[in-house]
Design a protein around this motif. Sequence first.
Motif, PDB file in Angstrom:
ATOM      1  N   ASP A 193       0.794  -1.281   0.042  1.00  0.00           N
ATOM      2  CA  ASP A 193      -0.031   0.004   0.158  1.00  0.00           C
ATOM      3  C   ASP A 193       0.791   1.162   0.000  1.00  0.00           C
ATOM      4  N   ALA A 194       1.958   1.106  -0.744  1.00  0.00           N
ATOM      5  CA  ALA A 194       2.620   2.533  -0.769  1.00  0.00           C
ATOM      6  C   ALA A 194       2.172   3.515  -1.874  1.00  0.00           C
ATOM      7  N   ARG A 195       2.309   4.700  -1.641  1.00  0.00           N
ATOM      8  CA  ARG A 195       1.922   5.671  -2.388  1.00  0.00           C
ATOM      9  C   ARG A 195       2.934   6.378  -3.166  1.00  0.00           C
ATOM     10  N   LEU A 196       2.991   6.066  -4.519  1.00  0.00           N
ATOM     11  CA  LEU A 196       4.014   6.716  -5.484  1.00  0.00           C
ATOM     12  C   LEU A 196       3.716   7.980  -5.712  1.00  0.00           C
ATOM     13  N   PRO A 197       4.944   8.766  -6.051  1.00  0.00           N
ATOM     14  CA  PRO A 197       4.815  10.228  -6.420  1.00  0.00           C
ATOM     15  C   PRO A 197       3.829  10.440  -7.579  1.00  0.00           C
ATOM     16  N   MET A 198       3.786   9.470  -8.513  1.00  0.00           N
ATOM     17  CA  MET A 198       2.545   9.548  -9.528  1.00  0.00           C
ATOM     18  C   MET A 198       1.847   8.504  -9.809  1.00  0.00           C
ATOM     19  N   SER A 199       0.546   8.254  -9.518  1.00  0.00           N
ATOM     20  CA  SER A 199      -0.105   7.003  -9.699  1.00  0.00           C
ATOM     21  C   SER A 199       0.117   6.707 -11.015  1.00  0.00           C
ATOM     22  N   GLN A 200       0.195   5.140 -11.123  1.00  0.00           N
ATOM     23  CA  GLN A 200       0.321   4.360 -12.491  1.00  0.00           C
ATOM     24  C   GLN A 200       1.184   5.103 -13.064  1.00  0.00           C
ATOM     25  N   HIS A 201       2.409   4.996 -12.683  1.00  0.00           N
ATOM     26  CA  HIS A 201       3.867   5.659 -13.310  1.00  0.00           C
ATOM     27  C   HIS A 201       4.865   4.873 -12.627  1.00  0.00           C
ATOM     28  N   GLY A 202       5.771   4.485 -13.581  1.00  0.00           N
ATOM     29  CA  GLY A 202       6.979   4.014 -13.011  1.00  0.00           C
ATOM     30  C   GLY A 202       7.719   5.137 -12.147  1.00  0.00           C
ATOM     31  N   THR A 203       8.611   4.783 -11.243  1.00  0.00           N
ATOM     32  CA  THR A 203       9.299   5.888 -10.435  1.00  0.00           C
ATOM     33  C   THR A 203      10.653   5.572 -10.839  1.00  0.00           C
ATOM     34  N   VAL A 204      11.538   6.336 -11.109  1.00  0.00           N
ATOM     35  CA  VAL A 204      13.042   6.177 -11.094  1.00  0.00           C
ATOM     36  C   VAL A 204      13.815   7.367 -10.208  1.00  0.00           C
ATOM     37  N   ALA A 205      14.356   7.054  -9.095  1.00  0.00           N
ATOM     38  CA  ALA A 205      14.717   7.781  -8.224  1.00  0.00           C
ATOM     39  C   ALA A 205      16.309   7.919  -8.551  1.00  0.00           C
ATOM     40  N   LEU A 206      17.018   8.944  -8.628  1.00  0.00           N
ATOM     41  CA  LEU A 206      18.505   9.015  -8.851  1.00  0.00           C
ATOM     42  C   LEU A 206      19.124   9.400  -7.488  1.00  0.00           C
ATOM     43  N   ILE A 207      19.801   8.346  -7.094  1.00  0.00           N
ATOM     44  CA  ILE A 207      20.651   8.475  -5.782  1.00  0.00           C
ATOM     45  C   ILE A 207      22.095   8.954  -6.058  1.00  0.00           C
ATOM     46  N   ARG A 208      22.364  10.066  -5.386  1.00  0.00           N
ATOM     47  CA  ARG A 208      23.562  10.313  -5.261  1.00  0.00           C
ATOM     48  C   ARG A 208      24.688   9.413  -4.912  1.00  0.00           C
ATOM     49  N   GLY A 209      25.563   9.371  -5.683  1.00  0.00           N
ATOM     50  CA  GLY A 209      26.795   8.319  -5.350  1.00  0.00           C
ATOM     51  C   GLY A 209      26.348   6.876  -5.241  1.00  0.00           C
ATOM     52  N   HIS A 210      25.306   6.609  -5.964  1.00  0.00           N
ATOM     53  CA  HIS A 210      24.785   5.243  -5.938  1.00  0.00           C
ATOM     54  C   HIS A 210      23.920   4.980  -7.185  1.00  0.00           C
ATOM     55  N   GLY A 211      23.750   3.695  -7.360  1.00  0.00           N
ATOM     56  CA  GLY A 211      22.735   3.389  -8.622  1.00  0.00           C
ATOM     57  C   GLY A 211      21.408   3.983  -8.259  1.00  0.00           C
ATOM     58  N   PRO A 212      20.542   3.668  -9.252  1.00  0.00           N
ATOM     59  CA  PRO A 212      19.150   4.408  -9.382  1.00  0.00           C
ATOM     60  C   PRO A 212      18.194   3.216  -8.609  1.00  0.00           C
TER      61      PRO A 212
END
Length: 495
Positions: A193-212
Motif C-alpha cells: 500500500d505504498a503511494r508513489l509520486p505519480m499514480s500508475q507511473h513507474g518511478t526512477v529515483a536518482l541516488i547521489r553516489g549510488h545506482g538508481p
Amino acid sequence: MSSQYDVLIVGAGIAGSALAYALSQSSAPRRRIALLERSLAEPDRIVGELLQPAGVAFLDKLGLHGALEGIDAIPVHGYAVVQDGRIVHIPYPDGRQGRSFHHGLFVQGLRQHAMRAKGVDVIEATVNELVEKEGRVVGVKATRSNGKEKEAFRADLTIIADGCFSNFRSIVQGPSARPSSTKSYFCGTILKDARLPMSQHGTVALIRGHGPALLYQISEHDTRILIDVKSPVPSDLKKHIITEVLPSLPNQLHEPIRAALSADRVRRMPNSFLPPAPQTHKHGVVLLGDAWNMRHPLTGGGMTVALSDVYILSRHLDKVNDLLDWSQMKKVLDKWWWERKGLAATINIMSVALYDVFGADGECLAVFQDGCFKYFERGGESVRGPVSLLSGIAPSTSLLAYHFFYVALYSIWALFAYPRRIYVPRANNELHVNGTTNETGNGGGVHTDEKNPDMHIMQIPSILDYPRLFWLSCRVLWTAIAIFGPLLWTEIRWW
C-alpha cells in the motif's frame, strides 16, 4: 523411450511459452510442438514485471493479450524521475500504455494459453543434455518430474529459451557466448500500500553516489522496489538501503520501505549484458530470449524484445516447408536477425547507456546525470523522443544517438549556465566552501538547498572556474563517446 516432434522448445518462460502458442496458430499445416519446463509452478522473480507499450502491442499481435487479464495488472502511463526532491513527468506519447504485474502470474497466463493450444504438449521435465547426430542437434534428453530415467525428445528444430542462466548457451554458440561480468545487482522487495509520486507511473529515483532505484505498482496493494547496488553487495544490505538510499526517496515511501525491510528479506538479481551474435554455430538449434540476448533491466525492455523476437521468428517459420533443411533455416535466421535489429539494438544500447548515466559513477557521469534531468525538464521533444525510444515505440538507433549526444552537449552547456551542486560538510552552523568558512552560508554567490542544507550547496560558476569547466567539458564529451561507441559496436560488428 523417445518422442518425436516438429519443434521442441526448452523453457516455458516469456519467450518459450509465447512461441509455442504462436507456432500453434500457424496457417501452415499444424506442427507438433513440445514445450519442456523444469517446474510448472508459478515462478517467483523480482524482475520482468513491467511490459512497455511496444511489448503490449506485440502481445496483441500474437493473440496473447488474455495473459494480462485476471492477474491484477496495473496500467502504466509513463515515468516520474526524481532527483533531490524534484520530480519530472515523462508520459508515454499518444496515450500509449504499458502494464505492470507480478511476473509469475503473467508467465502462468502465457503457459495456460500454450496448454490450451492445439498441437502443443507442455511437459514438466528437466532437460539434461542436447542430442546430436552427425553434428546436428536432433533433440534433447530430459527427466520428467515424476520419473527417474532420462527420456529422449526428438525434433526437427530445437529452440533453447531457458533464460538468463542458460545451461546450453555455450554449447550452442561456443564458450565466448557469455554475459559480461556482473557490475551491479538489482536488490528488491515488495512494499504494501505504498503511494508513489505519480499514480500508475513507474518511478526512477536518482541516488547521489549510488545506482538508481525503481518503483512500480504490480497489483492493487503491491509495489515493487528495485535498488541498484554495485558489486560487491554490502554485507548489511538492509542497513545500506536505510542509510544510503532511503534519504533520497520521497518521504511518503519511507515508512512502507522500513516496514518491508523489517518483514521480508531483500532478494537480488545480477544485472547482465549479453549482445546477440549470429546463430550459425550448430545446425538444428536456435537460441531465444535471455539465453541469446540480454540487456540491463533498468529500462524494462527485455520482455518487449522477447515478444518481438517471437512474433518475427514465428512468422518466418510459418513459411518454412522443411525444418530439417538447414540452408532454408539459415535464410530464416538471417531475415530474423535483420528484422529484429532496429528494436533490439535500440533497447539494448539504451538500457546500458542510461544505466551508466543514472548510476553516475564519477564526476563526468554526475554532470551527465544532472544535464539529463535538466534535459527532461525542458519537456516537449526532449521528453517525447527519449520515452518513445525507451518504450519501443520508436525503434531507431540514429534517433537514440541524436538524443544521447544532445544530452551530452546540453550537460556541458548547463555547467556554465546553471549553479553547480557542491558537496560540503556542515558543522556548528558554518558552511565550508573550497577550504574557506562562510559564517552566513549564503554569501559570495553560494546558495544552500533549504530542503537538505546538510548535504550540499549550489554555487554559480565564476569566470575563474571556466578553465577547469572547459577541461571537464572535454572529459564529459569523451565519456559520452566512450559509453555509446562500444555499445553501438556490439550491435553492428556482425553486419
